[in-house]
Design a protein around this motif. Structure first.
Motif, mmCIF file in Angstrom:
data_model
loop_
_atom_site.group_PDB
_atom_site.id
_atom_site.type_symbol
_atom_site.label_atom_id
_atom_site.label_comp_id
_atom_site.label_asym_id
_atom_site.label_seq_id
_atom_site.Cartn_x
_atom_site.Cartn_y
_atom_site.Cartn_z
ATOM 1 N N SER A 61 24.109 -65.357 -106.870
ATOM 2 C CA SER A 61 24.855 -65.505 -105.623
ATOM 3 C C SER A 61 25.733 -64.272 -105.419
ATOM 4 O O SER A 61 26.299 -63.745 -106.377
ATOM 5 N N THR A 63 28.562 -64.136 -103.829
ATOM 6 C CA THR A 63 29.993 -64.397 -103.657
ATOM 7 C C THR A 63 30.595 -65.197 -104.812
ATOM 8 O O THR A 63 31.800 -65.163 -105.022
ATOM 9 N N GLU A 64 29.769 -65.912 -105.571
ATOM 10 C CA GLU A 64 30.296 -66.774 -106.621
ATOM 11 C C GLU A 64 30.814 -65.932 -107.787
ATOM 12 O O GLU A 64 30.077 -65.122 -108.342
ATOM 13 N N ASN A 66 32.313 -65.183 -111.594
ATOM 14 C CA ASN A 66 32.102 -65.693 -112.944
ATOM 15 C C ASN A 66 32.946 -64.820 -113.868
ATOM 16 O O ASN A 66 32.497 -63.786 -114.344
ATOM 17 N N ARG A 87 30.635 -60.822 -110.390
ATOM 18 C CA ARG A 87 29.500 -61.031 -109.481
ATOM 19 C C ARG A 87 28.445 -59.954 -109.734
ATOM 20 O O ARG A 87 28.780 -58.799 -110.017
#
Lengths: 300, 240
Positions: A61, A63-64, A66, A87
């Protein structure tokens, strides 16, 4: 009706459609003879394909975040590494193609017709209309492009739509200048006198007879300018006035990577590569287009 | 059909045509000859509505020409230009060039009319979708003549229609103009410095010098080499 090479290259076309198709095919053949233009066209094609299939091509993704995977160097799992929020940079670049295309196309669609219209009207009528319109054009031309775009975005508020509008407002004067210069070369020519004698209105002459002759130089110029548009958009993004986070806009990505440029070089470098390659593609393609569309260089 | 009364034309302060009066009958073919700079093309441009700074009167048929854009002029006279390379739009095919006047005036049956016009000027139908750069000079001039005839004007203004063409092609175009005039009963107003063209195509000629009409005479006298004015004979002797 068979679509064969012979049908396309027929010297005596039977219908309007055949003659148009033939002309387009001849341009295509001329383009094929220019290897650099092909490289440019392939890059643009790649951009289009990537933009169309972005969600399927991107491995993660865009935008997610981590945070456990922050600022990882390029590896098999993350080909271009990860950024400060963990990201995947490759996924962000892939999704960023959509934003880039959106900006480039909208700017071209707004500024090229506007510039073409103002330039042809000024060149065709001359006199005080020309003076007023060209004075206006000069005012816009006299500001550096990025500075003026900045001023407009500052007035309109940051955001991608406003960035597009700002860039379009700063881009049209060049096309107006070119179209006017081109119009002046044939405004007194006999084919314009002839059509005027046949009772054509000014609008009909400008749209039907003047504009088609200015079209190829405008198209070439727009294609060459695409690189500049991408850079301006990236510049606005870099300054925080273009696309807003978390949108994966390339300029904004470089901007956020600036803080880590010495230790984590890939965060700023990868989107930079993307900008360079796409700009180069438009430049090469525009150059090739100029060679085949310029009537002066076109042989019989 | 064409009548000029005390026509004077100005380019800014300069008067280039001085008090010219002329009368040309319906169906006649009139030539205006003179050296370059004599004002003959200027008179033609005034008739065509391209030069508007004139005084006096210009009558075409029953219509008295207005200064500026005169919508009635379109149906009254059309023009064939000197240079067939400059008078056709470089990006428009023969078909587009010929159907444009029909589209402007919303005249129907465009397809048939274009083909009829091409037949009338002796242009093979296979050239219909060619662009000007794919045609020879003579073919282009035929297209220009066909375009001028699309709206069926009674008057045709000819601005040195053959001077930009090869000698062999000149004859073809002159023959075409001659037969078109007979077929359509056209009135020709020709501007040229080529006296053989005048004797072939015209019945009457006027000699223009420094904007003044020195004489109007018949083509017979031109053929006999016996013009009235001294200047006319001087022009005649120069052309041999």
């Amino acid at each position: 009706m068979m679509l064969t090479t012979q049908w396309l290259l027929d010297e005596n076309p039977q219908t309007r459609a055949q003659s148009r198709a033939g002309q387009a095919y001849r341009l295509f053949l001329a383009l094929l003879r220019n290897p650099l233009a092909i490289v440019g066209a392939l890059i643009i094609l790649l951009l289009l394909v990537v933009a169309a299939f972005a969600p399927w091509l991107a491995p993660y993704s865009p935008t997610e975040s981590n945070l456990s995977m922050r600022l990882m160097a390029p590896s098999a799992a993350h080909w271009m590494g990860t950024d400060e929020l963990g990201r995947d940079i490759l996924s962000r670049i892939i999704h960023g193609t959509r934003i880039t295309l959106f900006i480039v196309l909208l700017v071209a669609v707004i500024s090229a017709p506007l510039g073409l219209l103002i330039g042809t009207v000024a060149g065709y009528f001359g006199g005080w209309i020309d003076k007023v319109l060209m004075g206006l054009t000069d005012i816009f031309l006299s500001f550096p492009r990025l500075i003026m775009a900045l001023a407009f975005v500052a007035a309109l508020g940051p955001g991608i739509e406003n960035a597009v509008i700002a860039i379009a407002i700063t881009a049209w004067p060049v096309y107006a200048r070119i179209a006017r210069a081109e119009t002046l070369t044939f405004r007194n020519s006999e084919f314009i006198s002839a059509i005027r004698m046949q009772g054509a209105s000014h609008g009909r002459i400008i749209f039907g007879h003047v504009m088609p002759l200015c079209m190829s130089s405008t198209i070439v110029r727009v294609t060459l300018d695409m690189a500049g548009i991408i850079l301006t958009a990236a510049g606005l993004g870099f300054l925080g006035l273009g696309a807003q986070p978390p949108l994966p806009e390339w300029g904004a990505m470089i901007s956020s990577g600036r803080a880590y440029i010495l230790d984590q070089w890939w965060v700023a470098t990868m989107p930079g590569f993307a900008i360079v390659i796409v700009s180069l593609g438009f430049c090469l393609f525009g150059d090739g287009l100029r060679d085949i569309l310029d009537p002066r260089s076109r042989t019989k | 059909m064409i009548e000029l009364r005390n026509l004077s034309i100005f380019y800014g302060e300069t008067q280039v045509v001085k008090e010219v009066s002329l009368s040309i009958a319906r169906g006649a073919s009139f030539a205006l000859v003179g050296e370059s700079g004599s004002g003959k093309s200027t008179i033609l441009k005034a008739l065509a509505g391209q030069v508007t700074d004139w005084t006096g009167q210009i009558r075409l048929g029953d219509h008295s020409l207005e200064h500026g854009r005169d919508p009635a002029l379109v149906r009254l006279c059309q023009m064939v230009f000197q240079d067939p390379f400059g008078s056709l739009h470089p990006r428009k095919s023969v078909d587009a060039t010929l159907s444009e006047p029909l589209a402007i005036h919303r005249i129907g049956r465009q397809n048939e009319r274009v083909l009829e016009a091409m037949d009338a000027v002796g242009l093979a139908r296979k050239f219909r979708f060619r662009l000007p750069h794919q045609l020879s000079g003579g073919q282009r001039q035929r297209v220009a003549i066909a375009r001028a005839l699309m709206l069926n004007p009674p008057i045709l203004l000819l601005d040195e229609p053959t001077s930009a063409l090869d000698v062999s092609v000149q004859a073809e175009v002159l023959n075409l103009l001659k037969s078109l005039r007979e077929d359509h009963g056209l009135t020709y107003f020709l501007v040229t410095h080529d006296l053989p063209v005048v004797s072939f195509l015209c019945d009457e000629l006027g000699v223009l010098r420094n904007g003044e009409l020195t004489e109007v005479t018949s083509v017979e006298r031109l053929k006999q080499g016996n013009l009235q004015s001294e200047y006319g004979n001087e022009l005649l002797s120069k052309s041999h």
